[in-house]
Design an enzyme around this catalytic site. Structure first.
Site, PDB file in Angstrom:
ATOM      1  N   ARG A   1       4.705 -19.906   0.265  1.00 50.73           N
ATOM      2  CA  ARG A   1       5.390 -19.053  -0.574  1.00 50.73           C
ATOM      3  C   ARG A   1       6.252 -19.378   0.188  1.00 50.73           C
ATOM      4  NH1 ARG A   1       7.430 -15.115   2.217  1.00 50.73           N
ATOM      5  NH2 ARG A   1       6.363 -15.244   4.008  1.00 50.73           N
TER       6      ARG A   1
ATOM      7  N   SER B   1      13.574 -15.946  12.123  1.00 55.80           N
ATOM      8  CA  SER B   1      13.660 -15.588  10.630  1.00 55.80           C
ATOM      9  C   SER B   1      14.736 -16.854   9.911  1.00 55.80           C
ATOM     10  CB  SER B   1      15.241 -14.057  10.479  1.00 55.80           C
ATOM     11  OG  SER B   1      15.275 -14.304   9.021  1.00 55.80           O
TER      12      SER B   1
ATOM     13  N   GLY C   1       0.282  -1.566   0.036  1.00 52.46           N
ATOM     14  CA  GLY C   1      -0.134  -0.358  -0.248  1.00 52.46           C
ATOM     15  C   GLY C   1       0.957   1.561   0.128  1.00 52.46           C
TER      16      GLY C   1
ATOM     17  N   GLU D   1      -0.144  -9.329  -0.196  1.00 54.85           N
ATOM     18  CA  GLU D   1      -0.867 -10.130   0.828  1.00 54.85           C
ATOM     19  C   GLU D   1      -2.567 -10.680   0.343  1.00 54.85           C
ATOM     20  OE1 GLU D   1      -0.126 -12.869   4.320  1.00 54.85           O
ATOM     21  OE2 GLU D   1       0.111 -10.928   4.694  1.00 54.85           O
TER      22      GLU D   1
ATOM     23  N   HIS E   1       1.968 -18.630   9.409  1.00 56.88           N
ATOM     24  CA  HIS E   1       3.031 -17.490   9.696  1.00 56.88           C
ATOM     25  C   HIS E   1       2.125 -16.014   8.636  1.00 56.88           C
ATOM     26  CE1 HIS E   1       5.866 -14.747   8.559  1.00 56.88           C
ATOM     27  NE2 HIS E   1       5.681 -15.511   7.854  1.00 56.88           N
TER      28      HIS E   1
ATOM     29  N   LEU F   1       7.613  -9.892   0.744  1.00 54.70           N
ATOM     30  CA  LEU F   1       8.169  -8.292   0.920  1.00 54.70           C
ATOM     31  C   LEU F   1       8.977  -8.132  -0.874  1.00 54.70           C
ATOM     32  CD1 LEU F   1      10.949  -7.957   3.342  1.00 54.70           C
ATOM     33  CD2 LEU F   1       8.827  -7.496   3.744  1.00 54.70           C
TER      34      LEU F   1
ATOM     35  N   HIS G   1       5.298 -21.521   9.236  1.00 50.75           N
ATOM     36  CA  HIS G   1       6.701 -21.597   8.938  1.00 50.75           C
ATOM     37  C   HIS G   1       6.880 -22.439  10.177  1.00 50.75           C
ATOM     38  CE1 HIS G   1       9.801 -19.003   9.590  1.00 50.75           C
ATOM     39  NE2 HIS G   1       9.438 -18.112   8.349  1.00 50.75           N
TER      40      HIS G   1
ATOM     41  N   ARG H   1       9.462 -24.345   3.851  1.00 49.51           N
ATOM     42  CA  ARG H   1       8.699 -24.123   4.649  1.00 49.51           C
ATOM     43  C   ARG H   1       7.826 -25.287   5.513  1.00 49.51           C
ATOM     44  NH1 ARG H   1       8.343 -17.783   4.870  1.00 49.51           N
ATOM     45  NH2 ARG H   1       9.887 -16.693   5.049  1.00 49.51           N
TER      46      ARG H   1
END
Length: 645
Positions: free
Chosen positions: A442, A285, A46, A432, A408, A448, A267, A338
Site C-alpha cells: 500500500r 509518519s 465503518g 482494511e 503496519h 484513509l 513500514h 514503503r
C-alpha cells in the site's frame, strides 16, 4: 476450481463506475425504512458507511468494541490522505493516482477497483472540508499538499500529524447526527463473535457484550464488516493492542474466502524495538520522509562505535554518511514506496551498518532545518517530534531520529467483488478488512482514502443494489432456531476456552506466535522457513488449547477472555499467511521470497504464473484450506518491473 464473478462492469476503466451507478438497482425512500443493515466497526470505513446508510434512510445497527467510535484505530493515521485534485499543478490526475497505486502494489491489485478509488478520491476531500476537517492550508488559504512515497507529485492532504484523528472526528460527527435522528443505533463495547448464515445468505451476527458477557444475536438484511486488518498476528506492530482480525476470520470460517493473507506491509519509519517486554511499536509518519534524509554510516567502524556509545551521529561528517535511498533510487530518493525503503534499511543493518542495537538507521532533519529553519519544520511536524522525544528521550531537532521497519498494514483480507461483497451473499467488507485496492503493497496516505471511499461513496450504492432484491425478506426473529443455534455455538466456544484452566496467559502464546511470524513470515521469507513456521504454529495451536489460562468469568468484564479469543484466531490466521506465502513462489511488494530477487536485490515477480489473487476457502477444522485463483488482467497498466531509479 471456483470461477470468480468479480462483477466488473463493461467498458473502459474510466467509465466502469459510472456505468455501474447508471444501471444499479435502487430502493425507494419508503422501502428503505423496512430494511436493516448491520455495520461492524466504527472507524473511517465503518463510521462513514453507517452514517451514509442512516442518511439514506435505512435502519442501521453499528457495533464497536471500543467505548466510543472516536477510539477506532483510524485515529492513529498521521501523515495524510491522497486525492487527485492536482492543486499544486504538478501533473497529477486521476489516471496518475490509479497508475501509481497499481505500480506501488507491484501489479497485484484489480484495476477496476483501484481506478474507482482514484476516481472518488476528490469527492472525499470535498466531503471532509464540508464537515469542517481542519486540513492544512497554504499562505493564500488554499488546501495544502505534501509528497508521499511512491509518487512524484504532491497529492497528500493533511492535518499536521493527526490526519486520521481529524478525519475520524468528521465521520463521527456524521455518525452522531444519524444516531441523534434515530436511523443508527450504536452498540459500544460489543464484539462480533460470529456471522449468521441462513440458506446461503448472511442474515446477521452474534455478539458479546464486553461489559456484561451477554451473548446476543442481531438480524440484518445485509452486514458490512469494517473491522480493520490483522497486523497484530505478529504481536509487535504499529496497530493498537485491541486491533484484531477475528471478525474477518469468523466470516472466513463461515464460507467467505480470505484473499492474499501473506500480503503484509512493513513500514520503514517505526521507532525501533527497545526491549523484550514491549507490547507494541510506535510509528513515525511517512510524511517525515518529505524533509528528513535517511542514512547509515558508510564505514562499519563508525557504526560499531555508535553502537558502543563512543560516537554520536552528529560526529559523523556528511562525506561519511551513506544516504542509501538517494544513492540507490535517485528518481524517488527518500520517497520510494514503503516496501522498497524497508528492505533497503534491513539490507544496511544486516550488512553491519545499523546503529544503536544494530537494527536502526537515521532519519535526519538537520538539512531541512538548515534549509527551511526550525520554525517551518516545527510547524509541519511538531507533534510527531514531540511524540518521538517522549518515547525515546531524544530531541529530534538536535539528534537524528532512529527508525527501523515494522509490521503496519495488511493488504490481504476478505475477498470481495467489485461491489465489495464477499463470497457469502449479503456480507460485505470495507476498508482494511478487504483485499481489494492495494495489491502487494500500500502506498502511504491511501488507507484513509480507501476507508472513506468505501464508506461514503461505494457501499451506499452497492449495498443498495443488493438490498433491492431483499424487499420481500421479512425481518427474522432473533430467537428463531438458526440464530439460537449460532448463539449456542459461540457459548460453547467460550465455555471450551474457559474450561482449559492451563498455566500460560494468552499474551504468552501471542508472543510465541509473534516471534515465529516475524522470523519466518516477516520481511524476508523462504521455503524452508515457511514450512518450519507452519509446523511450529501447529504446535503452538495444540499447546494453546491445552494450556491457556483465562482468569475470571465469562459472564463479566474479562479482557483476558477477549485476548484469548483473538489469539486463538491469530494462530490459525498466521498459519494461513504462511501457507499463502509458501504457495506464492515469487517476490512482489511486501511479500519478499529470498529465492526470487533481481541481481540488484529487488523483488522479482513471475507474472506468467502468479498474476492472480489467491483466495482461500475454509475446509474444516484441522483440514488444509483450498486455494482458488482470480486471474488479474492488466488492460490499462502495462506490466513492468518496478523501477524507482
Amino acid at each position: 476450481m471456483t470461477t470468480f464473478n468479480s462483477k466488473i462492469p463493461e467498458g473502459v476503466v474510466a467509465e466502469k463506475w459510472d456505468n455501474y451507478k447508471n444501471h444499479q438497482k435502487l430502493v425507494n425512500p419508503a422501502n428503505k425504512r423496512k430494511l436493516d443493515i448491520i455495520v461492524v466497526g466504527s472507524g473511517l470505513a465503518g463510521g462513514a458507511a453507517a452514517a451514509s446508510f442512516g442518511e439514506l434512510g435505512f435502519n442501521v445497527k453499528c457495533f464497536a468494541y471500543q467505548d466510543s467510535p472516536r477510539r477506532a484505530h483510524s485515529i492513529a493515521a498521521q501523515g495524510g490522505i491522497n486525492a487527485a485534485k492536482n492543486y499544486t499543478n504538478d501533473g497529477d490526475s486521476i489516471y496518475r493516482l490509479f497508475y501509481d497505486t497499481v505500480k506501488g502494489g507491484d501489479y497485484r491489485a484489480r484495476e477496476s477497483n483501484v481506478y474507482r478509488l482514484a476516481q472518488v478520491s476528490n469527492s472525499i476531500i470535498d466531503q471532509c472540508v464540508a464537515q469542517g476537517v481542519p486540513f492544512a492550508r497554504d499562505y493564500g488559504g488554499l488546501l495544502d499538499n505534501r509528497s508521499f512515497g511512491g509518487a512524484q507529485v504532491s497529492r497528500t492532504f493533511y492535518a499536521k500529524g493527526q490526519t486520521g484523528q481529524q478525519l475520524l472526528l468528521g465521520a463521527y460527527s456524521a455518525l452522531s447526527r444519524q444516531i441523534g435522528k434515530g436511523t443508527v443505533k450504536m452498540y459500544n463495547r460489543t464484539e462480533m463473535m460470529d456471522v449468521v448464515v441462513i440458506d446461503g445468505k448472511c442474515r446477521g451476527i452474534v455478539t458479546r457484550n464486553m461489559v456484561t458477557g451477554e451473548i446476543d444475536a442481531h438480524f440484518g438484511h445485509a452486514v458490512v464488516l469494517a473491522t480493520g486488518g490483522y497486523g497484530n498476528v505478529f504481536f509487535l506492530s504499529t496497530n493498537a493492542m485491541g486491533s484484531n482480525g477475528s471478525a474477518a476470520w469468523k466470516a472466513y470460517k463461515r464460507g467467505a474466502y480470505f484473499a492474499n493473507p501473506c500480503y503484509v506491509q512493513i513500514h520503514p519509519t517505526c521507532i525501533p524495538v527497545h526491549g523484550e517486554f514491549q507490547s507494541k511499536l510506535t510509528l513515525m509518519s511517512e510524511s517525515l520522509r518529505n524533509d528528513g534524509r535517511v542514512w547509515a554510516p558508510k564505514r562499519k567502524e563508525d557504526a560499531e562505535a555508535i553502537r558502543a556509545g563512543k560516537l554520536k551521529p552528529q560526529d559523523i561528517p556528511d562525506e561519511q554518511r551513506d544516504f542509501y535511498l538517494e544513492r540507490r533510487y535517485p528518481a524517488f530518493g527518500n520517497l520510494v514506496p514503503r516496501d522498497v525503503a524497508s528492505r533497503a534499511a534491513k539490507e544496511r543493518c544486516d550488512a553491519g551498518f545499523g546503529v544503536e542495537s544494530g537494527e536502526a538507521v537515521y532519519l535526519d532533519f538537520k538539512y531541512a532545518i538548515d534549509r527551511l529553519g526550525r520554525n517551518v519544520v516545527e510547524a509541519r511536524y511538531g507533534n510527531l517530534f514531540q511524540m518521538y522525544e517522549k518515547i525515546t528521550d531524544q530531541n529530534p531537532y538536535e539528534t537524528p531520529m532512529m527508525i527501523y521497519p515494522a509490521i503496519h498494514y495488511t493488504m490481504g483480507g476478505l475477498w470481495v467483488d467489485y461491489e465489495l461483497q464477499t463470497t457469502i451473499p449479503g456480507l460485505f467488507a470495507a476498508g482494511e478488512a478487504n483485499f481489494s485496492d492495494h495489491g502487494a503493497n500500500r502506498l502511504g496516505a491511501s488507507a484513509l482514502m480507501q476507508g472513506l471511499a468505501d464508506g461514503y461513496f461505494v457501499l451506499p450504492y452497492t449495498v443498495q443494489n443488493y438490498l433491492a432484491d431483499e424487499l420481500h425478506t421479512p425481518r427474522m426473529d432473533e430467537k428463531s432456531e438458526p440464530f439460537e443455534k449460532a448463539v449456542a455455538e459461540v457459548k460453547n466456544h467460550i465455555n471450551k476456552l474457559m474450561s482449559i484452566k492451563g498455566s500460560q496467559s494468552a499474551d504468552t502464546f501471542h508472543k510465541k506466535l509473534g516471534k515465529v511470524m516475524w522470523e519466518h513470515v516477516g520481511m524476508a521469507r523462504n521455503k524452508e522457513g515457511l514450512q518450519k513456521a507452519i509446523n511450529e504454529l501447529t504446535q503452538i495451536k495444540e499447546e494453546f488449547w491445552k494450556d491457556v489460562k483465562i482468569p475470571g468469568s465469562a459472564d463479566d468484564l474479562n479482557p483476558e477472555l477477549e485476548k484469548a479469543n483473538r489469539v486463538a484466531d491469530f494462530i490459525e490466521l498466521g498459519e494461513l499467511m504462511a501457507r499463502d506465502a509458501l504457495a506464492r513462489e515469487e517476490s512482489c511488494g511486501g511479500h519478499f521470497r529470498t529465492e526470487h530477487r533481481t541481481e540488484e536485490g529487488e523483488a522479482l515477480r513471475h507474472d506468467d504464473d502468479f498474476a492472480y489473487v489467491g483466495a482461500w476457502e475454509y475446509a474444516g477444522e484441522n483440514q488444509d484450506p483450498n486455494m482458488h485463483k482470480e486471474d488479474l488482467k492488466f488492460e490499462f497498466c502495462k506490466l513492468n518491473q518496478r523501477n524507482y531509479k
